[in-house]
Design a protein around this motif. Sequence first.
Motif, short mmCIF file in Angstrom:
data_model
loop_
_atom_site.label_atom_id
_atom_site.label_comp_id
_atom_site.label_asym_id
_atom_site.label_seq_id
_atom_site.Cartn_x
_atom_site.Cartn_y
_atom_site.Cartn_z
N LYS A 62 0.83 -1.21 0.00
CA LYS A 62 0.00 0.00 0.00
C LYS A 62 0.86 1.26 0.00
CE LYS A 62 -4.18 -1.86 2.18
NZ LYS A 62 -5.07 -1.80 3.36
N ARG A 63 1.93 1.25 0.78
CA ARG A 63 2.80 2.43 0.84
C ARG A 63 3.57 2.62 -0.46
NH1 ARG A 63 5.24 3.18 6.97
NH2 ARG A 63 3.22 3.27 8.02
N ILE A 64 4.00 1.54 -1.07
CA ILE A 64 4.69 1.63 -2.35
C ILE A 64 3.78 2.25 -3.40
CG2 ILE A 64 5.57 0.24 -4.27
CD1 ILE A 64 6.85 -1.60 -2.21
N LYS A 65 2.53 1.83 -3.39
CA LYS A 65 1.56 2.36 -4.35
C LYS A 65 1.29 3.84 -4.08
CE LYS A 65 -3.08 1.49 -6.19
NZ LYS A 65 -4.29 0.63 -6.09
N ARG A 66 1.20 4.21 -2.81
CA ARG A 66 0.90 5.60 -2.47
C ARG A 66 2.09 6.51 -2.75
NH1 ARG A 66 1.70 8.16 2.37
NH2 ARG A 66 1.98 6.17 3.44
N LEU A 67 3.30 6.02 -2.46
CA LEU A 67 4.50 6.84 -2.66
C LEU A 67 5.00 6.81 -4.10
CD1 LEU A 67 6.41 5.83 0.59
CD2 LEU A 67 5.17 7.96 0.18
N GLY A 68 4.59 5.81 -4.86
CA GLY A 68 5.02 5.71 -6.25
C GLY A 68 6.48 5.34 -6.40
N VAL A 69 7.02 4.56 -5.46
CA VAL A 69 8.42 4.15 -5.54
C VAL A 69 8.50 2.73 -6.07
CG1 VAL A 69 9.10 5.68 -3.67
CG2 VAL A 69 8.42 3.34 -3.16
N LYS A 70 9.67 2.37 -6.56
CA LYS A 70 9.89 1.02 -7.06
C LYS A 70 10.57 0.19 -5.98
CE LYS A 70 10.27 2.21 -11.98
NZ LYS A 70 11.13 2.13 -13.18
N SER A 71 10.08 -1.02 -5.85
CA SER A 71 10.66 -1.92 -4.85
C SER A 71 10.51 -3.35 -5.35
CB SER A 71 9.97 -1.75 -3.50
OG SER A 71 10.51 -2.64 -2.55
N SER A 72 11.33 -4.22 -4.83
CA SER A 72 11.26 -5.62 -5.22
C SER A 72 9.91 -6.19 -4.80
CB SER A 72 12.39 -6.41 -4.57
OG SER A 72 12.28 -7.77 -4.87
N GLY A 73 9.13 -6.60 -5.77
CA GLY A 73 7.76 -7.02 -5.49
C GLY A 73 7.65 -8.38 -4.83
N HIS A 74 8.70 -9.19 -4.85
CA HIS A 74 8.58 -10.55 -4.35
C HIS A 74 9.35 -10.76 -3.04
CE1 HIS A 74 6.65 -11.77 -8.06
NE2 HIS A 74 7.60 -11.15 -8.73
N THR A 75 9.86 -9.70 -2.45
CA THR A 75 10.64 -9.85 -1.22
C THR A 75 9.77 -10.37 -0.09
OG1 THR A 75 12.05 -8.02 -1.89
CG2 THR A 75 12.12 -8.67 0.42
N GLY A 76 8.62 -9.70 0.13
CA GLY A 76 7.73 -10.13 1.20
C GLY A 76 7.12 -11.49 0.92
N GLN A 77 6.74 -11.74 -0.32
CA GLN A 77 6.17 -13.03 -0.68
C GLN A 77 7.18 -14.15 -0.44
OE1 GLN A 77 6.00 -14.69 -4.80
NE2 GLN A 77 3.86 -14.04 -4.69
N ARG A 78 8.43 -13.91 -0.82
CA ARG A 78 9.46 -14.93 -0.65
C ARG A 78 9.69 -15.25 0.83
NH1 ARG A 78 12.77 -12.90 -3.93
NH2 ARG A 78 14.00 -11.65 -2.46
N ARG A 79 9.65 -14.20 1.65
CA ARG A 79 9.87 -14.42 3.08
C ARG A 79 8.71 -15.21 3.71
NH1 ARG A 79 13.26 -12.96 6.79
NH2 ARG A 79 12.59 -12.96 8.97
N ILE A 80 7.47 -14.90 3.30
CA ILE A 80 6.32 -15.63 3.83
C ILE A 80 6.38 -17.10 3.42
CG2 ILE A 80 3.80 -15.83 3.73
CD1 ILE A 80 3.77 -12.75 3.30
N PHE A 81 6.74 -17.36 2.17
CA PHE A 81 6.90 -18.74 1.72
C PHE A 81 7.99 -19.44 2.53
CE2 PHE A 81 4.96 -17.77 -2.62
CZ PHE A 81 3.84 -18.52 -2.36
N PHE A 82 9.05 -18.72 2.84
CA PHE A 82 10.17 -19.29 3.59
C PHE A 82 9.71 -19.71 4.99
CE2 PHE A 82 14.04 -18.51 6.27
CZ PHE A 82 14.72 -19.65 5.89
#
Length: 447
Positions: free
Chosen positions: A73-93
Amino acid sequence: MSGASDKARFFLEQSVPELQELERKKIFTKAEITSIAKKRSDFEHKINARGSHPSDYARYVEFEMNLETLRRKRIKRLGVKSSGHTGQRRIFFVLDRATRKFNGDIGLWMQYMDFARKEKANKKMTQILTSVLRMHPTKPELWIYAAQYAIHEHADMTAARSYMQRGLRFCKASRALWLEFAKLEMIYISKIAARRKILGLDKPRPTKAEDQVDENKISLPELTAEDINPSLGRDDTIDEVALQNLSATPALKGAIPMVVFDTAMKQFQNDATLGERFFNMFAEFGGLPCLPNILQHVVNQMRLSTPKDASALACYYRQPVVGIKVISSDFPSALGISYQRWKSSLTEASRVFEVAAKAIAWLLPMLEVQDVDPGVRTVLSVMLKQAIRTFAEAIEQDHRITEVDISSVSEKLNPAGYSIDAQNILSKAVTFRGFANAQSLTKQIAE
């Protein structure tokens, strides 16, 4: 404990670059980063220590999911680029570690699969399904989940059918698995029927009529594929035959669900209760052209194997009106057939009170429908009164009736506006059976 601390520190160090990136891009403040690190440290020490529980992993995963939602949500609001799979990868881990340590906990596996399905991680989902089915082949709910995933997410009926067939090798005694297998086949037929309707294949193709002369229209020559490619044949009878053969295939006529039903009934020694569950499930697919054939097959089979059972008789008198709306013009004639079958069922049943109880549960919802024809409502009311009277008389005469049966019927009648009938049934239960629970229910209704 030192080993647990070392493991926790090792896993925490792996998340440092991610946290530094979040702070550098001002997605989270320094105080928030500190709080996230502390939370992760607490969870890591807890799950790596002796005596950890599956709930510890579940809370850790929930925290990471909430954090990932906030990050997006914050990435979308701020309009910044970030690795989109970092959080997903950690949850899977975390989920992978959880299912490795507590591989017997079905709840963790379901959480793992639900997250992978939500994230549309299809490759990961396939790996999870392979692992969990290899680990728990005797859990019918997992085979059902896998089959539903295959048909709903990928429209792969072959894979879904394969999951069900493999599941039945391990879980032959699971009634739910047999029912879901038949339901899966019905869903597949309904999807084919819906597609045929969209393409206009459910109706006979119109024949070419003679052109009518209209002085207000200019007739244009018809251009066909044969005009462009003369090698094509001009006779389209092959296409017509193919369409007729397609509509007449056993699969579209419900042959597979009927085979599943027959096999299940053989597996469970013609259990009429299971047969009624199949009937109710099939009845949910009211718009299918093959439904009458399937219901007729179910009723014939049950009438042949258990002709006096209440479940078989309930399916018998309900069958004519299945798939027909109460406000439809076709309903009165169908209801007439049901009424005749209902009367004959009362003389055939070995347990009349069960037939009456099932009829009460069937009739009450139809009487609640608005805009019902007065004549139809009268017939339904007469049938309901007969069912109530039959059940009340059975309390006096049939000692097989239980307190649960009486309470169930009275609890259906009271909220539907038949409190007097419910009170009469409970009073008879107290008088002739001495049921204590019926006495307390009588007081509640009277109040």
